[in-house]
Write an enzyme that holds these catalytic residues in place. Structure first.
Site, PDB file in Angstrom:
ATOM      1  N   LYS A  74       0.807  -1.264   0.232  1.00 47.67           N
ATOM      2  CA  LYS A  74      -0.039  -0.087  -0.255  1.00 47.67           C
ATOM      3  C   LYS A  74       0.880   1.134   0.038  1.00 47.67           C
ATOM      4  CE  LYS A  74      -2.705   0.201   3.359  1.00 47.67           C
ATOM      5  NZ  LYS A  74      -1.604   0.901   4.269  1.00 47.67           N
ATOM      6  N   THR A  76       3.965   1.459  -0.877  1.00 46.14           N
ATOM      7  CA  THR A  76       4.699   1.388  -2.082  1.00 46.14           C
ATOM      8  C   THR A  76       3.929   1.976  -3.398  1.00 46.14           C
ATOM      9  OG1 THR A  76       5.935  -0.712  -1.446  1.00 46.14           O
ATOM     10  CG2 THR A  76       5.992   0.041  -3.815  1.00 46.14           C
ATOM     11  N   ARG A  97       2.605   8.195   6.532  1.00 48.94           N
ATOM     12  CA  ARG A  97       2.797   8.180   8.084  1.00 48.94           C
ATOM     13  C   ARG A  97       4.330   8.012   8.224  1.00 48.94           C
ATOM     14  NH1 ARG A  97      -1.012   3.473  10.156  1.00 48.94           N
ATOM     15  NH2 ARG A  97      -0.491   2.968   8.121  1.00 48.94           N
ATOM     16  N   LYS A 108       7.267  -6.439  11.169  1.00 53.87           N
ATOM     17  CA  LYS A 108       6.509  -5.896   9.646  1.00 53.87           C
ATOM     18  C   LYS A 108       7.653  -5.246   9.004  1.00 53.87           C
ATOM     19  CE  LYS A 108       3.024  -2.524   8.029  1.00 53.87           C
ATOM     20  NZ  LYS A 108       4.034  -1.367   7.474  1.00 53.87           N
ATOM     21  N   ALA A 276      -3.622   1.982  12.507  1.00 50.89           N
ATOM     22  CA  ALA A 276      -4.901   1.520  12.124  1.00 50.89           C
ATOM     23  C   ALA A 276      -5.651   0.655  12.686  1.00 50.89           C
ATOM     24  CB  ALA A 276      -4.940   1.280  10.544  1.00 50.89           C
ATOM     25  N   PHE A 304      -3.547  -0.486   6.808  1.00 59.68           N
ATOM     26  CA  PHE A 304      -4.084  -1.705   6.568  1.00 59.68           C
ATOM     27  C   PHE A 304      -5.293  -1.709   5.705  1.00 59.68           C
ATOM     28  CE2 PHE A 304      -2.435  -2.249  11.283  1.00 59.68           C
ATOM     29  CZ  PHE A 304      -1.507  -2.937  10.728  1.00 59.68           C
ATOM     30  N   PHE A 384       3.697  -8.688  -8.923  1.00 63.46           N
ATOM     31  CA  PHE A 384       4.728  -9.574  -8.939  1.00 63.46           C
ATOM     32  C   PHE A 384       5.093 -10.457 -10.205  1.00 63.46           C
ATOM     33  CE2 PHE A 384       3.825  -8.296  -4.831  1.00 63.46           C
ATOM     34  CZ  PHE A 384       4.562  -8.777  -3.774  1.00 63.46           C
ATOM     35  N   TRP A 412       7.118  -0.754  -8.355  1.00 64.24           N
ATOM     36  CA  TRP A 412       7.998  -1.469  -7.506  1.00 64.24           C
ATOM     37  C   TRP A 412       9.358  -1.609  -8.456  1.00 64.24           C
ATOM     38  CZ3 TRP A 412      11.328  -5.746  -7.177  1.00 64.24           C
ATOM     39  CH2 TRP A 412      11.853  -6.023  -6.131  1.00 64.24           C
TER      40      TRP A 412
END
Length: 559
Positions: A74, A76, A97, A108, A276, A304, A384, A412
């Site tokens: 998210k 990214t 954030r 994480k 969140a 999230f 991906f 990415w």
């Protein structure tokens, strides 16, 4: 074949501009930047105040499906979309954030994007950055110290030590501190009582900093914090302890947004960081509203899945700040969709159309939920290399049945060049005027009915379970004048339900309420459901075991 570089290797190789040059692109004079080194700076309160009469740009929210161990990307995608908008000639700012040390050293990893869609300096952002979290921790714990000190010196306010509701905080996952007994050791140390710690990102001070409009508003909100109750159940506020002024002093610099840059040298505001799953999951209002005055497009994220982050963004942040989002993006990966469809993590590299089709129900639920707020939505498929054309086509076809579109995004691997198509569509959506935003529930709805609205309309639960003490507490707050406040649900991020193992799009489940907490300064009621913890623990093998300084003095293992 070239080895794929890690996120930290890519970030370290970035050609960063001096932060004053990044500021110049936004017409921020260097005299209004408080630099922290050469690559990050705070923006002065005077400059921010001078922008308020300007027209606001378009606000774009990036949210996601329920997170899985497979990853969604998210942040990214938020960074990539900001770069993509700049690439197609738009003036855009990314607002995200700050990272908490707890998950960084826990499970994480970092929170600055990934691959060629990152904000830098990545190491600093994921560690101490500009000290905002330390300031929040200090201000919070100053209030804690003042409470116990007041009781020690005679308790003039009549605080019932059994009803002190203000817990301490630290920015680390430490389960041993969830429930403690403090003030042991005799008369000189005060009155022994049960207490506990939350993680800093769950602090009401964090929420207040992220919702405050300016320093005056910050101090007023700090004064409104309820720290305890007397024997007659009347509240004791932080201002009764004369704590608000000193707390505001500690937070004076932390309130100023942080300016950094993406790998493509586009401006990014990184400020605030409430979780969140246990807090409201959005970057600061002051960063978002300032960015809207300085750019044509502001891309921000909410933590999230959309059941938590987006709902709180719409019902708390937008409601409190008067924001009107123009478009939303729901991020998904084929891998995560397959996990929601029942595939095992070790099998995600294998094509599985059946799991994709089953897992699409989770994506569909989030898309439909965002639409309930009147905001037009598109889906970003974060690509991906293992994704097959058939799997991608299945997701795109499914999203089309929802009256939306899905775009494959390769930011990415390719940076802004890999997300141009999505950027073009999002810009068109934002400019279309199609957004008819409104929150899920009105201010004057009773508190318990607001909880039911979220549980039934967003989580698709059949009922909310709350015992008599919880319901009576809500009624008491309504009698005290807090019934107009929005709800901040503390719930597992892994499922629409309160069971983290229940993936997909469950219906008919129950939402048990364990506890409710009044955040009178932040301006919302926290509802703690299921087994969710406001102080997380570290996993069996924490990420910290892989983090170290190499022989060149560089950090290794940080994401």
């Amino acid at each position: 074949m070239d080895m794929v570089k890690s996120d930290i290797e890519i970030a370290r190789a970035a050609r960063k501009l001096p932060i004053t040059e990044v500021g110049e692109r936004l017409d921020i004079p260097s005299s209004h930047l408080l630099p922290f080194g050469h690559d990050k700076a705070k923006i002065s309160a005077e400059f921010i105040a001078a922008q308020q009469s300007k027209k606001s740009g378009k606000l774009i929210l990036v949210t996601a499906i329920n997170p899985t161990p497979a990853g969604e990307g998210k942040t990214t995608t938020t960074v990539g979309l900001g770069d993509g908008l700049n690439r197609i000639g738009k003036k855009a700012i990314v607002c995200i954030r700050e990272a908490s040390l707890g998950p960084c050293f826990g499970v994480k990893g970092g929170a600055a994007g990934g691959g060629y869609a990152q904000v830098v300096p990545m190491e600093d952002i994921n560690l101490h950055f500009t000290g905002d979290f330390h300031a929040i921790t200090s201000a919070h714990n100053l209030l804690s110290a003042l409470i116990d000190n007041h009781v020690y010196w005679g308790n003039e306010l009549g605080i019932d030590v059994r009803r002190i509701v203000w817990r301490r905080v630290m920015d680390m996952n430490d389960r041993a501190l969830r429930h403690i007994v403090s003030s042991l050791g005799g008369v000189a140390n005060g009155f022994p009582r049960e207490a506990g710690f939350d993680i800093t990102v769950a602090s009401e001070v964090m929420a207040i900093l992220c919702l405050a409009r300016d320093l005056k508003d910050l101090e007023e909100r700090l004064g409104n914090i309820i720290v305890a109750y007397r024997r007659d159940r009347s509240p004791v506020f932080a201002r009764d302890l004369k704590a608000d002024g000193a707390m505001a002093v500690l937070l004076k610099d932390a309130l100023q947004p942080n300016l950094v840059q993406t790998l493509e040298n586009n401006p990014a505001f990184v400020h605030g960081g409430p979780f969140a799953n246990i807090a409201h999951g959005c970057n600061s209002v002051i960063a978002t509203t300032t960015a809207l005055k300085l750019a044509d497009y502001v891309v921000t994220e909410a933590g999230f899945g959309a059941d938590l982050g987006a709902e709180k963004f719409f019902d708390i942040k937008c409601r409190k700040a008067g924001l009107h989002p123009d478009a939303a993006v729901v991020v998904a990966t084929i891998r995560a969709i397959k996990m929601n469809g029942g595939a095992k993590k070790e099998d995600l590299g294998i094509a599985d159309l059946d799991a994709v089709r089953k897992g699409c129900a989770n994506l569909g639920r989030h898309v439909q939920n965002v639409k309930k707020f009147g905001v037009p939505v598109v889906v970003a498929i974060n690509h991906f290399s293992s994704d097959t054309n058939e799997e991608i086509a299945a997701v795109r076809d499914y999203v089309a049945t929802l009256g939306a579109e899905a775009y494959v995004c390769r930011h990415w691997a390719d940076g802004s060049a890999g997300i141009e198509e999505l950027a073009t569509r999002v810009a068109a959506l934002a400019e279309s005027g199609a957004s008819q935003f409104s929150p899920l529930y009105p201010d004057d709805m009773p508190l318990f009915h607001k909880i039911e609205a979220i549980a039934k309309d967003i989580y698709h639960a059949s009922e909310v379970l709350a015992d008599k003490t919880v319901r009576e507490q809500l009624h008491q707050w309504e009698r005290q004048g807090y019934g107009h406040l929005p709800i901040c649900m503390a719930k597992t991020q892994y499922s629409f339900s309160t069971d983290p193992n229940l993936r997909g799009a469950p219906t008919g489940h129950s939402v048990p309420i364990r506890e409710v907490r009044l955040s009178a300064g932040a301006g919302f009621v926290v509802v703690i459901t299921g087994e969710i913890m406001t102080m997380p623990g570290l996993p069996r093998i924490p990420s910290s075991e892989k983090i170290y300084l190499n022989e060149q003095g560089y950090i290794e293992g940080l994401f």
